[in-house]
Each structure stands twice: as structure tokens, then as C-alpha cells.
Scaffold this motif. Structure first.
Motif, PDB file in Angstrom:
ATOM      1  N   LYS A  44       0.817  -1.208   0.000  1.00  0.00           N
ATOM      2  CA  LYS A  44       0.000   0.000   0.000  1.00  0.00           C
ATOM      3  C   LYS A  44       0.853   1.260   0.000  1.00  0.00           C
ATOM      4  CE  LYS A  44      -3.918   0.199   2.119  1.00  0.00           C
ATOM      5  NZ  LYS A  44      -4.977   0.241   3.145  1.00  0.00           N
ATOM      6  N   LYS A  45       2.083   1.152   0.516  1.00  0.00           N
ATOM      7  CA  LYS A  45       3.002   2.293   0.486  1.00  0.00           C
ATOM      8  C   LYS A  45       3.662   2.455  -0.874  1.00  0.00           C
ATOM      9  CE  LYS A  45       4.205   2.297   5.405  1.00  0.00           C
ATOM     10  NZ  LYS A  45       5.284   2.038   6.395  1.00  0.00           N
ATOM     11  N   GLY A  46       3.458   1.460  -1.755  1.00  0.00           N
ATOM     12  CA  GLY A  46       4.040   1.549  -3.084  1.00  0.00           C
ATOM     13  C   GLY A  46       5.399   0.894  -3.214  1.00  0.00           C
ATOM     14  N   VAL A  47       5.790   0.089  -2.225  1.00  0.00           N
ATOM     15  CA  VAL A  47       7.072  -0.604  -2.306  1.00  0.00           C
ATOM     16  C   VAL A  47       7.031  -1.612  -3.451  1.00  0.00           C
ATOM     17  CG1 VAL A  47       8.617  -2.226  -1.121  1.00  0.00           C
ATOM     18  CG2 VAL A  47       7.608  -0.318   0.128  1.00  0.00           C
ATOM     19  N   GLU A  48       8.079  -1.638  -4.270  1.00  0.00           N
ATOM     20  CA  GLU A  48       8.175  -2.584  -5.373  1.00  0.00           C
ATOM     21  C   GLU A  48       9.086  -3.727  -4.957  1.00  0.00           C
ATOM     22  OE1 GLU A  48       9.293  -0.731  -8.991  1.00  0.00           O
ATOM     23  OE2 GLU A  48       7.663   0.726  -8.939  1.00  0.00           O
ATOM     24  N   GLY A  92      -0.980   7.694  -4.352  1.00  0.00           N
ATOM     25  CA  GLY A  92      -2.031   8.554  -4.855  1.00  0.00           C
ATOM     26  C   GLY A  92      -3.141   8.693  -3.826  1.00  0.00           C
ATOM     27  N   PRO A  93      -4.151   9.497  -4.135  1.00  0.00           N
ATOM     28  CA  PRO A  93      -5.268   9.673  -3.209  1.00  0.00           C
ATOM     29  C   PRO A  93      -6.018   8.362  -3.015  1.00  0.00           C
ATOM     30  CG  PRO A  93      -5.774  10.599  -5.372  1.00  0.00           C
ATOM     31  CD  PRO A  93      -4.335  10.226  -5.394  1.00  0.00           C
ATOM     32  N   ALA A  94      -6.591   8.202  -1.825  1.00  0.00           N
ATOM     33  CA  ALA A  94      -7.339   6.979  -1.523  1.00  0.00           C
ATOM     34  C   ALA A  94      -8.518   6.846  -2.480  1.00  0.00           C
ATOM     35  CB  ALA A  94      -7.828   7.029  -0.077  1.00  0.00           C
ATOM     36  N   LEU A  95      -8.723   5.611  -2.942  1.00  0.00           N
ATOM     37  CA  LEU A  95      -9.788   5.351  -3.905  1.00  0.00           C
ATOM     38  C   LEU A  95     -10.918   4.616  -3.208  1.00  0.00           C
ATOM     39  CD1 LEU A  95     -10.768   5.403  -6.842  1.00  0.00           C
ATOM     40  CD2 LEU A  95      -9.536   3.263  -7.211  1.00  0.00           C
ATOM     41  N   LEU A  96     -12.060   5.305  -3.055  1.00  0.00           N
ATOM     42  CA  LEU A  96     -13.234   4.698  -2.420  1.00  0.00           C
ATOM     43  C   LEU A  96     -14.170   4.215  -3.519  1.00  0.00           C
ATOM     44  CD1 LEU A  96     -13.860   7.349   0.387  1.00  0.00           C
ATOM     45  CD2 LEU A  96     -12.752   5.117   0.618  1.00  0.00           C
ATOM     46  N   LEU A 148      -3.909  -1.769  -5.552  1.00  0.00           N
ATOM     47  CA  LEU A 148      -3.463  -2.081  -4.194  1.00  0.00           C
ATOM     48  C   LEU A 148      -2.907  -0.860  -3.471  1.00  0.00           C
ATOM     49  CD1 LEU A 148      -1.804  -5.602  -4.583  1.00  0.00           C
ATOM     50  CD2 LEU A 148      -3.676  -4.998  -3.041  1.00  0.00           C
ATOM     51  N   VAL A 149      -2.357   0.066  -4.225  1.00  0.00           N
ATOM     52  CA  VAL A 149      -1.773   1.262  -3.622  1.00  0.00           C
ATOM     53  C   VAL A 149      -2.844   2.268  -3.207  1.00  0.00           C
ATOM     54  CG1 VAL A 149      -0.192   3.192  -4.033  1.00  0.00           C
ATOM     55  CG2 VAL A 149       0.339   0.952  -4.959  1.00  0.00           C
ATOM     56  N   THR A 150      -4.000   2.251  -3.863  1.00  0.00           N
ATOM     57  CA  THR A 150      -4.981   3.316  -3.653  1.00  0.00           C
ATOM     58  C   THR A 150      -6.295   2.872  -3.010  1.00  0.00           C
ATOM     59  OG1 THR A 150      -5.731   2.989  -5.945  1.00  0.00           O
ATOM     60  CG2 THR A 150      -4.104   4.703  -5.559  1.00  0.00           C
ATOM     61  N   VAL A 151      -6.696   1.615  -3.221  1.00  0.00           N
ATOM     62  CA  VAL A 151      -8.000   1.164  -2.718  1.00  0.00           C
ATOM     63  C   VAL A 151      -8.004   1.090  -1.193  1.00  0.00           C
ATOM     64  CG1 VAL A 151      -9.566  -0.816  -2.616  1.00  0.00           C
ATOM     65  CG2 VAL A 151      -8.678  -0.051  -4.811  1.00  0.00           C
ATOM     66  N   GLU A 152      -9.096   1.504  -0.583  1.00  0.00           N
ATOM     67  CA  GLU A 152      -9.214   1.502   0.875  1.00  0.00           C
ATOM     68  C   GLU A 152      -9.996   0.301   1.407  1.00  0.00           C
ATOM     69  OE1 GLU A 152      -8.038   3.706   3.357  1.00  0.00           O
ATOM     70  OE2 GLU A 152      -6.718   4.225   1.710  1.00  0.00           O
ATOM     71  N   ASN A 153     -10.866  -0.293   0.582  1.00  0.00           N
ATOM     72  CA  ASN A 153     -11.733  -1.391   1.031  1.00  0.00           C
ATOM     73  C   ASN A 153     -10.903  -2.641   1.331  1.00  0.00           C
ATOM     74  OD1 ASN A 153     -13.487  -3.795   0.779  1.00  0.00           O
ATOM     75  ND2 ASN A 153     -15.081  -2.303   0.262  1.00  0.00           N
ATOM     76  N   GLU A 154     -10.920  -3.090   2.607  1.00  0.00           N
ATOM     77  CA  GLU A 154     -10.071  -4.212   3.030  1.00  0.00           C
ATOM     78  C   GLU A 154     -10.454  -5.518   2.337  1.00  0.00           C
ATOM     79  OE1 GLU A 154      -7.328  -4.207   4.916  1.00  0.00           O
ATOM     80  OE2 GLU A 154      -7.487  -2.030   4.951  1.00  0.00           O
ATOM     81  N   VAL A 203      -7.897  -7.809   0.051  1.00  0.00           N
ATOM     82  CA  VAL A 203      -7.617  -9.243   0.255  1.00  0.00           C
ATOM     83  C   VAL A 203      -7.809 -10.014  -1.046  1.00  0.00           C
ATOM     84  CG1 VAL A 203      -8.438 -11.339   1.397  1.00  0.00           C
ATOM     85  CG2 VAL A 203      -8.151  -9.235   2.710  1.00  0.00           C
ATOM     86  N   GLU A 204      -8.895  -9.711  -1.760  1.00  0.00           N
ATOM     87  CA  GLU A 204      -9.168 -10.391  -3.036  1.00  0.00           C
ATOM     88  C   GLU A 204      -8.106 -10.049  -4.079  1.00  0.00           C
ATOM     89  OE1 GLU A 204     -11.440 -12.920  -5.583  1.00  0.00           O
ATOM     90  OE2 GLU A 204     -11.383 -12.615  -3.416  1.00  0.00           O
ATOM     91  N   LEU A 205      -7.698  -8.780  -4.127  1.00  0.00           N
ATOM     92  CA  LEU A 205      -6.668  -8.361  -5.075  1.00  0.00           C
ATOM     93  C   LEU A 205      -5.354  -9.088  -4.830  1.00  0.00           C
ATOM     94  CD1 LEU A 205      -7.274  -4.482  -5.140  1.00  0.00           C
ATOM     95  CD2 LEU A 205      -7.637  -6.053  -7.050  1.00  0.00           C
ATOM     96  N   ILE A 206      -4.976  -9.220  -3.570  1.00  0.00           N
ATOM     97  CA  ILE A 206      -3.719  -9.899  -3.229  1.00  0.00           C
ATOM     98  C   ILE A 206      -3.778 -11.368  -3.618  1.00  0.00           C
ATOM     99  CG2 ILE A 206      -2.308 -10.708  -1.284  1.00  0.00           C
ATOM    100  CD1 ILE A 206      -2.666  -8.020   0.013  1.00  0.00           C
ATOM    101  N   GLN A 207      -4.924 -12.013  -3.374  1.00  0.00           N
ATOM    102  CA  GLN A 207      -5.056 -13.432  -3.714  1.00  0.00           C
ATOM    103  C   GLN A 207      -4.944 -13.648  -5.222  1.00  0.00           C
ATOM    104  OE1 GLN A 207      -5.310 -16.251  -1.634  1.00  0.00           O
ATOM    105  NE2 GLN A 207      -4.804 -17.080  -3.646  1.00  0.00           N
ATOM    106  N   VAL A 208      -5.653 -12.812  -5.988  1.00  0.00           N
ATOM    107  CA  VAL A 208      -5.584 -12.956  -7.445  1.00  0.00           C
ATOM    108  C   VAL A 208      -4.179 -12.642  -7.940  1.00  0.00           C
ATOM    109  CG1 VAL A 208      -6.470 -12.101  -9.653  1.00  0.00           C
ATOM    110  CG2 VAL A 208      -8.044 -12.456  -7.750  1.00  0.00           C
ATOM    111  N   ASN A 209      -3.528 -11.655  -7.330  1.00  0.00           N
ATOM    112  CA  ASN A 209      -2.161 -11.317  -7.720  1.00  0.00           C
ATOM    113  C   ASN A 209      -1.216 -12.493  -7.476  1.00  0.00           C
ATOM    114  OD1 ASN A 209      -0.092  -9.364  -8.575  1.00  0.00           O
ATOM    115  ND2 ASN A 209       0.621  -9.512  -6.477  1.00  0.00           N
ATOM    116  N   GLU A 210      -1.409 -13.198  -6.371  1.00  0.00           N
ATOM    117  CA  GLU A 210      -0.585 -14.371  -6.076  1.00  0.00           C
ATOM    118  C   GLU A 210      -0.813 -15.468  -7.117  1.00  0.00           C
ATOM    119  OE1 GLU A 210      -1.277 -15.676  -2.105  1.00  0.00           O
ATOM    120  OE2 GLU A 210      -0.265 -13.975  -1.180  1.00  0.00           O
ATOM    121  N   ASP A 211      -2.073 -15.675  -7.476  1.00  0.00           N
ATOM    122  CA  ASP A 211      -2.387 -16.688  -8.501  1.00  0.00           C
ATOM    123  C   ASP A 211      -1.742 -16.317  -9.840  1.00  0.00           C
ATOM    124  OD1 ASP A 211      -3.882 -18.022  -6.618  1.00  0.00           O
ATOM    125  OD2 ASP A 211      -5.805 -17.199  -7.279  1.00  0.00           O
TER     126      ASP A 211
END
Length: 236
Positions: free
Chosen positions: A100-104, A143-147, A208-214, A218-226
Motif C-alpha cells: 500500500k506504500k508503493g514498495v516494489e 495517490g489519493p485513496a480510492l473509495l 493495491l496502492v490506492t483502494v481503501e476497502n479491506e 484481500v481479493e486483489l492480493i489473492q488474485v495477484n498471487e495466482d
């Protein structure tokens, strides 16, 4: 294990000696490879992985790039889990905070850093991180938080479902084709899927850097891992 981790903490704590840090990280790598759950369960706690390891990424320590990459590889691979009963919830939180901090994160062939006998996932964040001269491993401005509205969340989940289906098809093709005797039609489809999955992964990293919805995170991280796993399989 407690004494070993205590000794590692002491070596890493407020240490600006790069040689000592490098040797300590190598020792940690060996311990992770050869020790069991009792040791592993201690290093994935926040008081070690965040308060000792990640803190070394602070500019005041001025670590060489390869040492920064080794630390981030540890966090990335530990967050994906170990074989056996090891609770990785705390290191997963640390991994998410860094995303979320933008670390690569470094590419998968930079350092092992992972549990023994587990599949090594690709940690390529996006094609934009391919140029090492422009890449920083430290937190980048976000960037600004994305709601997202409920309608946007629904649309995003539909796109993620499509990405999951692409992953399943890619996995099937990779399993069914033997290198050297591939089906040409399968290979054409595989290349199209590869490009699509790469584009989707880049979009996921932006979100992942901007979305606030937890829940969405979680879903984004799982799909990214796949996606990471199947893309690594394609590269291999």
C-alpha cells in the motif's frame, strides 16, 4: 529457537555495519531453509520481520540494493506461507502495508529467501519495475485513496473472476504441453493469455496502492498471487 531469534535481533538492531547485516541475513536464510516451524513461527512475527528487518530499509542505514531486495524477498515469500503449522498472519499484514506504500518487490530470481521445498512465486510487481536504474525499494508517494462504489466493486469482482479463469486455462495448458512438442494452437492461446494476465496484474498493483476497502484488498492480493504463480510457470 527463541535464543537464536534473540541473537539475530541483536545483530540487526540499529546496526549500520553492512558486512555484519549481510552475514546475518545469510545466516537467517540458512536457518529458514533448515529449521522447522518453531523457528519459522518466530521470524514471521511483527517484532522481528517489521521492527528489525523492514526497519533496515530506512535511508539512514543506506543498505546496498541487493540487501534491500533480500529483505523484501523474505517478507514476500514468508507472507505466502510455509509448509507446516506456521501462522503467517502478522507478516502478511507487513507485506500488505508495504504494498500500500508503493514498495516494489524484487524479481523472483534475485534471492531465495523462502521456506524450503515450497514453490517460489514470482515477485515482479509490474512491467514498469523492470528498469533497475529507476526503481526504488523504499516507500513511494501514493495517490489519493480510492473509495469504490458498490457498482464499481461488482465490476471489479467480475474482472477478477475473468482473471481467475484465465489463470486456470493457462495452468491447464502448461500442464498438458511438454516442452519441445507443444500444440501450436495451445501456444498461440497461451501467449494471448500471458499478455492479458500481465496487463491485469499491472492494474491490480495500481489498485493495491490506492483502494481503501479491506475486502477488496484481500481479493486483489489473492488474485495477484495466482497470477504470479502461473506467470512464473510460463516463464519457466
Amino acid at each position: 529457537p527463541k535464543d537464536a531469534v534473540k541473537a539475530l535481533k541483536k545483530k540487526l538492531s540499529k546496526n549500520c555495519n553492512h558486512k555484519e547485516i549481510r552475514l546475518t541475513l545469510s545466516l537467517l536464510d540458512m536457518c529458514i531453509e533448515n529449521c522447522g516451524p518453531r523457528f519459522q513461527s518466530l521470524v514471521v512475527k511483527k517484532d522481528f520481520c517489521k521492527d528489525k528487518l523492514v526497519k533496515l530499509l530506512n535511508p539512514r542505514y543506506n543498505l546496498p540494493m541487493d540487501m534491500q531486495e533480500k529483505i523484501l524477498t523474505f517478507i514476500m515469500t514468508w507472507a505466502r506461507g510455509f509448509q507446516g503449522m506456521v501462522d503467517v498472519s502478522e507478516v502478511k499484514e507487513v507485506y500488505l502495508e508495504l504494498l500500500k506504500k508503493g514498495v516494489e518487490f524484487p524479481s523472483s530470481d534475485t534471492s531465495r529467501g523462502g521456506p524450503k521445498a515450497s514453490s517460489q512465486p514470482s515477485t515482479k510487481s509490474s512491467p514498469s519495475s523492470a528498469n533497475p536504474a529507476k526503481r526504488s525499494l523504499l516507500p513511494l508517494p501514493t495517490g489519493p485513496a480510492l473509495l469504490l462504489t458498490p457498482e464499481q466493486i461488482g465490476k471489479l469482482y467480475s474482472e477478477l473472476d475473468m482473471a481467475k479463469m484465465n489463470v486456470r486455462v493457462m495452468s491447464s495448458i502448461l500442464k498438458e504441453n511438454v516442452p519441445g512438442s507443444e500444440n501450436p494452437d495451445d501456444m498461440n492461446l497461451l501467449q494471448k493469455l500471458y499478455k492479458t494476465c500481465r496487463m491485469m496484474q499491472e492494474r491490480i498493483m495500481e489498485l493495491l496502492v490506492t483502494v481503501e476497502n479491506e475486502d477488496v484488498i484481500v481479493e486483489l492480493i489473492q488474485v495477484n498471487e495466482d497470477l504470479n504463480n502461473v506467470l512464473l510457470g510460463h516463464e519457466r
